[in-house]
Design a protein around this motif. Sequence first.
Motif, PDB file in Angstrom:
ATOM      1  N   CYS A 124      41.410  37.978  47.592  1.00  0.00           N
ATOM      2  CA  CYS A 124      41.468  37.972  46.136  1.00  0.00           C
ATOM      3  C   CYS A 124      40.166  38.459  45.540  1.00  0.00           C
ATOM      4  O   CYS A 124      39.983  38.684  44.407  1.00  0.00           O
ATOM      5  CB  CYS A 124      41.768  36.569  45.620  1.00  0.00           C
ATOM      6  SG  CYS A 124      43.351  35.943  46.224  1.00  0.00           S
ATOM      7  N   GLU A 145      51.978  38.838  34.078  1.00  0.00           N
ATOM      8  CA  GLU A 145      51.675  38.743  35.504  1.00  0.00           C
ATOM      9  C   GLU A 145      52.587  39.668  36.308  1.00  0.00           C
ATOM     10  O   GLU A 145      52.149  40.300  37.273  1.00  0.00           O
ATOM     11  CB  GLU A 145      51.840  37.301  35.984  1.00  0.00           C
ATOM     12  CG  GLU A 145      50.827  36.346  35.411  1.00  0.00           C
ATOM     13  CD  GLU A 145      51.112  34.900  35.751  1.00  0.00           C
ATOM     14  OE1 GLU A 145      50.146  34.120  35.819  1.00  0.00           O
ATOM     15  OE2 GLU A 145      52.298  34.537  35.960  1.00  0.00           O
ATOM     16  N   ALA A 202      42.700  44.230  39.387  1.00  0.00           N
ATOM     17  CA  ALA A 202      41.727  43.154  39.626  1.00  0.00           C
ATOM     18  C   ALA A 202      42.276  41.823  39.118  1.00  0.00           C
ATOM     19  O   ALA A 202      42.136  40.785  39.782  1.00  0.00           O
ATOM     20  CB  ALA A 202      40.396  43.477  38.958  1.00  0.00           C
ATOM     21  N   TYR A 203      42.916  41.827  37.950  1.00  0.00           N
ATOM     22  CA  TYR A 203      43.539  40.611  37.415  1.00  0.00           C
ATOM     23  C   TYR A 203      44.636  40.128  38.369  1.00  0.00           C
ATOM     24  O   TYR A 203      44.743  38.939  38.653  1.00  0.00           O
ATOM     25  CB  TYR A 203      44.124  40.873  36.021  1.00  0.00           C
ATOM     26  CG  TYR A 203      44.825  39.672  35.444  1.00  0.00           C
ATOM     27  CD1 TYR A 203      44.120  38.705  34.734  1.00  0.00           C
ATOM     28  CD2 TYR A 203      46.190  39.478  35.622  1.00  0.00           C
ATOM     29  CE1 TYR A 203      44.758  37.583  34.224  1.00  0.00           C
ATOM     30  CE2 TYR A 203      46.837  38.365  35.118  1.00  0.00           C
ATOM     31  CZ  TYR A 203      46.119  37.416  34.415  1.00  0.00           C
ATOM     32  OH  TYR A 203      46.750  36.306  33.920  1.00  0.00           O
ATOM     33  N   ASP A 218      39.781  33.952  49.564  1.00  0.00           N
ATOM     34  CA  ASP A 218      38.757  34.534  48.689  1.00  0.00           C
ATOM     35  C   ASP A 218      38.506  36.001  49.035  1.00  0.00           C
ATOM     36  O   ASP A 218      38.279  36.816  48.132  1.00  0.00           O
ATOM     37  CB  ASP A 218      37.447  33.754  48.784  1.00  0.00           C
ATOM     38  CG  ASP A 218      37.503  32.409  48.086  1.00  0.00           C
ATOM     39  OD1 ASP A 218      38.388  32.225  47.223  1.00  0.00           O
ATOM     40  OD2 ASP A 218      36.657  31.536  48.411  1.00  0.00           O
ATOM     41  N   LYS A 276      44.837  40.544  41.585  1.00  0.00           N
ATOM     42  CA  LYS A 276      44.232  39.951  42.782  1.00  0.00           C
ATOM     43  C   LYS A 276      43.610  38.591  42.489  1.00  0.00           C
ATOM     44  O   LYS A 276      43.758  37.646  43.259  1.00  0.00           O
ATOM     45  CB  LYS A 276      43.179  40.891  43.361  1.00  0.00           C
ATOM     46  CG  LYS A 276      43.774  42.117  44.024  1.00  0.00           C
ATOM     47  CD  LYS A 276      42.691  43.008  44.572  1.00  0.00           C
ATOM     48  CE  LYS A 276      43.275  44.225  45.244  1.00  0.00           C
ATOM     49  NZ  LYS A 276      42.231  45.119  45.749  1.00  0.00           N
ATOM     50  N   LYS A 277      42.908  38.499  41.387  1.00  0.00           N
ATOM     51  CA  LYS A 277      42.186  37.267  41.046  1.00  0.00           C
ATOM     52  C   LYS A 277      43.125  36.120  40.680  1.00  0.00           C
ATOM     53  O   LYS A 277      42.905  34.989  41.081  1.00  0.00           O
ATOM     54  CB  LYS A 277      41.229  37.556  39.882  1.00  0.00           C
ATOM     55  CG  LYS A 277      40.311  36.438  39.538  1.00  0.00           C
ATOM     56  CD  LYS A 277      39.060  36.548  40.333  1.00  0.00           C
ATOM     57  CE  LYS A 277      38.021  35.570  39.841  1.00  0.00           C
ATOM     58  NZ  LYS A 277      37.101  35.228  40.866  1.00  0.00           N
ATOM     59  N   ILE A 278      44.178  36.410  39.939  1.00  0.00           N
ATOM     60  CA  ILE A 278      45.045  35.358  39.418  1.00  0.00           C
ATOM     61  C   ILE A 278      46.379  35.285  40.163  1.00  0.00           C
ATOM     62  O   ILE A 278      46.732  34.257  40.746  1.00  0.00           O
ATOM     63  CB  ILE A 278      45.299  35.559  37.901  1.00  0.00           C
ATOM     64  CG1 ILE A 278      43.980  35.640  37.123  1.00  0.00           C
ATOM     65  CG2 ILE A 278      46.226  34.478  37.358  1.00  0.00           C
ATOM     66  CD1 ILE A 278      43.109  34.422  37.190  1.00  0.00           C
ATOM     67  N   ARG A 337      46.200  35.143  44.156  1.00  0.00           N
ATOM     68  CA  ARG A 337      45.712  33.818  44.559  1.00  0.00           C
ATOM     69  C   ARG A 337      46.829  32.773  44.423  1.00  0.00           C
ATOM     70  O   ARG A 337      47.032  31.941  45.305  1.00  0.00           O
ATOM     71  CB  ARG A 337      44.503  33.402  43.740  1.00  0.00           C
ATOM     72  CG  ARG A 337      44.000  32.007  44.124  1.00  0.00           C
ATOM     73  CD  ARG A 337      42.674  31.678  43.511  1.00  0.00           C
ATOM     74  NE  ARG A 337      41.606  32.527  43.955  1.00  0.00           N
ATOM     75  CZ  ARG A 337      40.966  32.419  45.137  1.00  0.00           C
ATOM     76  NH1 ARG A 337      41.318  31.481  45.972  1.00  0.00           N
ATOM     77  NH2 ARG A 337      39.985  33.240  45.454  1.00  0.00           N
TER      78      ARG A 337
END
Length: 167
Positions: A167, A75, A13-14, A164, A16-18, A21
């Motif tokens: 992500c 990362e 999830a991290y 969006d 995908k989000k950070i 993106r």
Amino acid sequence: MFITKEVNSVTVAYFKKIVLRKLLMEFSFEPQSNNRAITDLFESVNYYGFDLPYEIELALFEMLWCFKNNLKKEEEITLYFWGVNQKYLYYLEGFEYDAAVGSETNFDKEFGRSLAYKIYEPNASGLEQETIEELKVLLCNFADEFDLSLVDEYTYENILEVMDMYC
């Protein structure tokens, strides 16, 4: 190291989000353009889809390797967790284990160790290259989402909206 499903889920999830993106922004928009100038690479991948000419495929791989090499260590690890998740069934099918000798618990333990090895030794295990290939597929799919025959102010908003969803 023991990795639970929850830890894996949070790590991906991290990513995908950070991290994802960040990759999609770099792939889609020129730096300092305030998300208003689409990169030539994005336009080329959009135009050719998966049938990329050699030069464009080379430029895409160069961009991906540069992106990966500029990630912070944390990362980069999330990237490899994502890569393992993308190839999980492939790894499961290819895992050699003598079921007659061991139990299901031993299978889980040995398979888990093989995945951990991939994450912590991505170059030696081949995960690094496989993950870059998976990112290429992801970027080709992402670019294919758009009709860039007419680029207007809504195109940029549309790119951010689709981003969006990814992500």
